[in-house]
Scaffold this motif. Sequence first.
Motif, PDB file in Angstrom:
ATOM      1  N   GLY A 116      -9.287  -3.819 -12.129  1.00  0.00           N
ATOM      2  CA  GLY A 116      -8.772  -3.832 -10.764  1.00  0.00           C
ATOM      3  C   GLY A 116      -9.443  -2.897  -9.788  1.00  0.00           C
ATOM      4  O   GLY A 116      -8.772  -2.150  -9.062  1.00  0.00           O
ATOM      5  N   HIS A 117     -10.766  -2.944  -9.703  1.00  0.00           N
ATOM      6  CA  HIS A 117     -11.465  -2.112  -8.722  1.00  0.00           C
ATOM      7  C   HIS A 117     -11.133  -2.553  -7.300  1.00  0.00           C
ATOM      8  O   HIS A 117     -11.098  -3.746  -6.984  1.00  0.00           O
ATOM      9  N   VAL A 118     -10.961  -1.560  -6.439  1.00  0.00           N
ATOM     10  CA  VAL A 118     -10.574  -1.841  -5.067  1.00  0.00           C
ATOM     11  C   VAL A 118     -11.710  -2.475  -4.273  1.00  0.00           C
ATOM     12  O   VAL A 118     -11.463  -3.136  -3.251  1.00  0.00           O
ATOM     13  N   ASP A 119     -12.960  -2.309  -4.714  1.00  0.00           N
ATOM     14  CA  ASP A 119     -14.076  -2.853  -3.922  1.00  0.00           C
ATOM     15  C   ASP A 119     -14.204  -4.366  -4.036  1.00  0.00           C
ATOM     16  O   ASP A 119     -15.075  -4.959  -3.399  1.00  0.00           O
ATOM     17  N   ASP A 120     -13.340  -5.007  -4.803  1.00  0.00           N
ATOM     18  CA  ASP A 120     -13.212  -6.465  -4.788  1.00  0.00           C
ATOM     19  C   ASP A 120     -12.025  -6.916  -3.958  1.00  0.00           C
ATOM     20  O   ASP A 120     -11.774  -8.127  -3.843  1.00  0.00           O
ATOM     21  N   LEU A 121     -11.276  -5.960  -3.404  1.00  0.00           N
ATOM     22  CA  LEU A 121     -10.002  -6.274  -2.755  1.00  0.00           C
ATOM     23  C   LEU A 121      -9.977  -5.921  -1.275  1.00  0.00           C
ATOM     24  O   LEU A 121      -9.832  -6.795  -0.422  1.00  0.00           O
ATOM     25  N   THR A 122     -10.101  -4.630  -0.998  1.00  0.00           N
ATOM     26  CA  THR A 122      -9.864  -4.115   0.349  1.00  0.00           C
ATOM     27  C   THR A 122     -10.857  -3.012   0.654  1.00  0.00           C
ATOM     28  O   THR A 122     -11.048  -2.102  -0.147  1.00  0.00           O
ATOM     29  N   ARG A 123     -11.464  -3.078   1.840  1.00  0.00           N
ATOM     30  CA  ARG A 123     -12.501  -2.108   2.204  1.00  0.00           C
ATOM     31  C   ARG A 123     -12.242  -1.555   3.610  1.00  0.00           C
ATOM     32  O   ARG A 123     -11.942  -2.296   4.542  1.00  0.00           O
ATOM     33  N   PHE A 124     -12.399  -0.255   3.760  1.00  0.00           N
ATOM     34  CA  PHE A 124     -12.369   0.342   5.089  1.00  0.00           C
ATOM     35  C   PHE A 124     -13.646  -0.038   5.833  1.00  0.00           C
ATOM     36  O   PHE A 124     -14.752   0.069   5.297  1.00  0.00           O
ATOM     37  N   VAL A 125     -13.492  -0.455   7.079  1.00  0.00           N
ATOM     38  CA  VAL A 125     -14.641  -0.727   7.943  1.00  0.00           C
ATOM     39  C   VAL A 125     -14.657   0.219   9.139  1.00  0.00           C
ATOM     40  O   VAL A 125     -15.626   0.264   9.890  1.00  0.00           O
ATOM     41  N   VAL A 135      -9.101  -9.245   1.137  1.00  0.00           N
ATOM     42  CA  VAL A 135      -9.224 -10.643   0.742  1.00  0.00           C
ATOM     43  C   VAL A 135      -7.847 -11.238   0.463  1.00  0.00           C
ATOM     44  O   VAL A 135      -6.951 -10.573  -0.064  1.00  0.00           O
ATOM     45  N   LEU A 136      -7.701 -12.517   0.833  1.00  0.00           N
ATOM     46  CA  LEU A 136      -6.486 -13.271   0.570  1.00  0.00           C
ATOM     47  C   LEU A 136      -6.858 -14.641   0.035  1.00  0.00           C
ATOM     48  O   LEU A 136      -7.876 -15.227   0.422  1.00  0.00           O
ATOM     49  N   GLU A 137      -6.031 -15.150  -0.845  1.00  0.00           N
ATOM     50  CA  GLU A 137      -6.214 -16.483  -1.428  1.00  0.00           C
ATOM     51  C   GLU A 137      -5.275 -17.455  -0.717  1.00  0.00           C
ATOM     52  O   GLU A 137      -4.071 -17.209  -0.622  1.00  0.00           O
ATOM     53  N   PRO A 157     -11.195 -14.513   3.597  1.00  0.00           N
ATOM     54  CA  PRO A 157     -10.874 -15.526   2.585  1.00  0.00           C
ATOM     55  C   PRO A 157     -11.511 -15.216   1.244  1.00  0.00           C
ATOM     56  O   PRO A 157     -12.465 -14.446   1.148  1.00  0.00           O
ATOM     57  N   MET A 158     -10.964 -15.818   0.214  1.00  0.00           N
ATOM     58  CA  MET A 158     -11.600 -15.819  -1.099  1.00  0.00           C
ATOM     59  C   MET A 158     -12.413 -17.092  -1.241  1.00  0.00           C
ATOM     60  O   MET A 158     -12.030 -18.145  -0.716  1.00  0.00           O
ATOM     61  N   PRO A 159     -13.538 -17.041  -1.953  1.00  0.00           N
ATOM     62  CA  PRO A 159     -14.260 -18.286  -2.248  1.00  0.00           C
ATOM     63  C   PRO A 159     -13.460 -19.116  -3.240  1.00  0.00           C
ATOM     64  O   PRO A 159     -12.532 -18.611  -3.891  1.00  0.00           O
ATOM     65  N   ALA A 160     -13.816 -20.381  -3.359  1.00  0.00           N
ATOM     66  CA  ALA A 160     -13.227 -21.200  -4.420  1.00  0.00           C
ATOM     67  C   ALA A 160     -13.576 -20.564  -5.759  1.00  0.00           C
ATOM     68  O   ALA A 160     -14.582 -19.853  -5.878  1.00  0.00           O
ATOM     69  N   PRO A 161     -12.748 -20.785  -6.779  1.00  0.00           N
ATOM     70  CA  PRO A 161     -13.023 -20.166  -8.080  1.00  0.00           C
ATOM     71  C   PRO A 161     -14.450 -20.426  -8.559  1.00  0.00           C
ATOM     72  O   PRO A 161     -14.944 -21.557  -8.504  1.00  0.00           O
ATOM     73  N   VAL A 162     -15.112 -19.357  -8.986  1.00  0.00           N
ATOM     74  CA  VAL A 162     -16.444 -19.461  -9.568  1.00  0.00           C
ATOM     75  C   VAL A 162     -16.276 -19.323 -11.079  1.00  0.00           C
ATOM     76  O   VAL A 162     -15.818 -18.288 -11.573  1.00  0.00           O
ATOM     77  N   VAL A 163     -16.629 -20.384 -11.790  1.00  0.00           N
ATOM     78  CA  VAL A 163     -16.418 -20.441 -13.236  1.00  0.00           C
ATOM     79  C   VAL A 163     -17.751 -20.725 -13.908  1.00  0.00           C
ATOM     80  O   VAL A 163     -18.501 -21.610 -13.487  1.00  0.00           O
ATOM     81  N   CYS A 164     -18.056 -19.956 -14.927  1.00  0.00           N
ATOM     82  CA  CYS A 164     -19.282 -20.160 -15.698  1.00  0.00           C
ATOM     83  C   CYS A 164     -18.940 -20.139 -17.174  1.00  0.00           C
ATOM     84  O   CYS A 164     -18.297 -19.186 -17.649  1.00  0.00           O
ATOM     85  N   GLN A 165     -19.325 -21.177 -17.876  1.00  0.00           N
ATOM     86  CA  GLN A 165     -19.058 -21.296 -19.311  1.00  0.00           C
ATOM     87  C   GLN A 165     -17.584 -21.066 -19.627  1.00  0.00           C
ATOM     88  O   GLN A 165     -17.218 -20.409 -20.604  1.00  0.00           O
ATOM     89  N   GLY A 166     -16.739 -21.604 -18.750  1.00  0.00           N
ATOM     90  CA  GLY A 166     -15.300 -21.507 -18.949  1.00  0.00           C
ATOM     91  C   GLY A 166     -14.682 -20.189 -18.563  1.00  0.00           C
ATOM     92  O   GLY A 166     -13.484 -19.976 -18.760  1.00  0.00           O
ATOM     93  N   VAL A 167     -15.479 -19.270 -17.982  1.00  0.00           N
ATOM     94  CA  VAL A 167     -14.994 -17.938 -17.623  1.00  0.00           C
ATOM     95  C   VAL A 167     -14.829 -17.842 -16.115  1.00  0.00           C
ATOM     96  O   VAL A 167     -15.760 -18.125 -15.359  1.00  0.00           O
ATOM     97  N   ARG A 168     -13.635 -17.458 -15.644  1.00  0.00           N
ATOM     98  CA  ARG A 168     -13.399 -17.212 -14.222  1.00  0.00           C
ATOM     99  C   ARG A 168     -14.034 -15.877 -13.850  1.00  0.00           C
ATOM    100  O   ARG A 168     -13.748 -14.838 -14.452  1.00  0.00           O
ATOM    101  N   LEU A 169     -14.896 -15.890 -12.862  1.00  0.00           N
ATOM    102  CA  LEU A 169     -15.648 -14.701 -12.469  1.00  0.00           C
ATOM    103  C   LEU A 169     -15.025 -14.057 -11.233  1.00  0.00           C
ATOM    104  O   LEU A 169     -14.411 -14.739 -10.412  1.00  0.00           O
ATOM    105  N   PRO A 170     -15.190 -12.732 -11.074  1.00  0.00           N
ATOM    106  CA  PRO A 170     -14.538 -12.016  -9.968  1.00  0.00           C
ATOM    107  C   PRO A 170     -15.314 -12.118  -8.659  1.00  0.00           C
ATOM    108  O   PRO A 170     -15.734 -11.106  -8.076  1.00  0.00           O
ATOM    109  N   ALA A 171     -15.497 -13.329  -8.193  1.00  0.00           N
ATOM    110  CA  ALA A 171     -16.233 -13.553  -6.949  1.00  0.00           C
ATOM    111  C   ALA A 171     -15.377 -13.134  -5.757  1.00  0.00           C
ATOM    112  O   ALA A 171     -14.249 -13.614  -5.597  1.00  0.00           O
ATOM    113  N   SER A 172     -15.919 -12.255  -4.920  1.00  0.00           N
ATOM    114  CA  SER A 172     -15.173 -11.750  -3.768  1.00  0.00           C
ATOM    115  C   SER A 172     -16.143 -11.335  -2.675  1.00  0.00           C
ATOM    116  O   SER A 172     -17.120 -10.637  -2.932  1.00  0.00           O
ATOM    117  N   TYR A 173     -15.833 -11.742  -1.446  1.00  0.00           N
ATOM    118  CA  TYR A 173     -16.648 -11.323  -0.307  1.00  0.00           C
ATOM    119  C   TYR A 173     -16.453  -9.840   0.022  1.00  0.00           C
ATOM    120  O   TYR A 173     -17.243  -9.261   0.767  1.00  0.00           O
TER     121      TYR A 173
END
Length: 369
Positions: free
Chosen positions: A231-240, A248-250, A285-301
Amino acid sequence: MKIDPGFFFKNSLGKDPLLPADLGYFFPAEFHRHDATWLSWPHKQASWPGKINKIYPAYATFVAYLSRSEQVNILVADDRMQQFAQDHLAKAGAIEQRVRFHHFPTNDAWCRDHGPAFLIHPKPGWSKAIVDWGYNAWGDKYPPYDLDNQVPERVALHLGLPCFRPGIVMEGGSVDFNGAGTLLTTEACLLHPNRNPHLNRKQIETYLKAYYGVQQILWLKDGILGDDTDGHVDDLTRFVSKNKVLTVLESNRKDENYQVLQENLKLLESFRLLDGSSLEIVELPMPAPVVCQGVRLPASYANFYIANSYVIVPTFRDAHDEPALDIISSCFPDREVVGVDSWDLIWGLGSFHCLSQQEPAASTIPDVS
């Protein structure tokens, strides 16, 4: 005043008066001007199984943008790895004079988490300092990590900077800063027993305040699906800016990230900064789920990197790429926002922010605009 260069403080919290915060040091916001960016050249096959050769064009493009903005310091194992890197960077158009190589071998590429945490001082004449947090590869998930754990010390010695050793585990991707006394993090990561099981929340806050020079800790809850960092914050919320965050929101209510991100949004709405003001929240926004070899990856803008001239954003060949870039651009009128394809990079479970660590410029006036 200057602290002797290369001096190492093996601190016992509460006993040693030479703590960064007591001396006036603090960790500035990422949007504070940089002297350089530090990177560890990717080489670990197991981090991108079956794909590592595909990541180099995007990684080299990232470095090329950085080289147009500031100095880039890249850690490599030896001359052979340096030449390999130089070949890729030349193809990407990196400015050769802006890239410096250091023969400090690493286990992996995630410099955000194993790299040096640079502190600056508001008074002129004080050198920068480095915090040498302990590093255990996100809870001993990916040994060995002994070389990575040595990086802050080696950089401090190389630069002749004082170095503080708190003696606990901490990762750069788990924290974000507004440069005005506030740190943002998550309970899922910092309170996880695989990091510092001997410390409770209050004790961890004491370390954060003492070594990052902040006065306030804001806690979000959980991270996104696929994030092996807990649960790293740099995939979630960033100060600008001082009082503005991108989060990010889904939009798909059936997605597993939907409720987690909604809960974090409610917390952000409830937070008050040190001056009593609420946060200005910009939804991403969040991107659509990015899945590789059946694994959901932590794709986040949200895993963008703020350089002096650019904000470099991972993109995922998704319909949300352009809207996300537009939203991020609205928050950085003084920088060019560029998207760089992260489709292959994210197979390593991280992107540009995870791969980089900024070295702030020394300044008597913190940039908290």
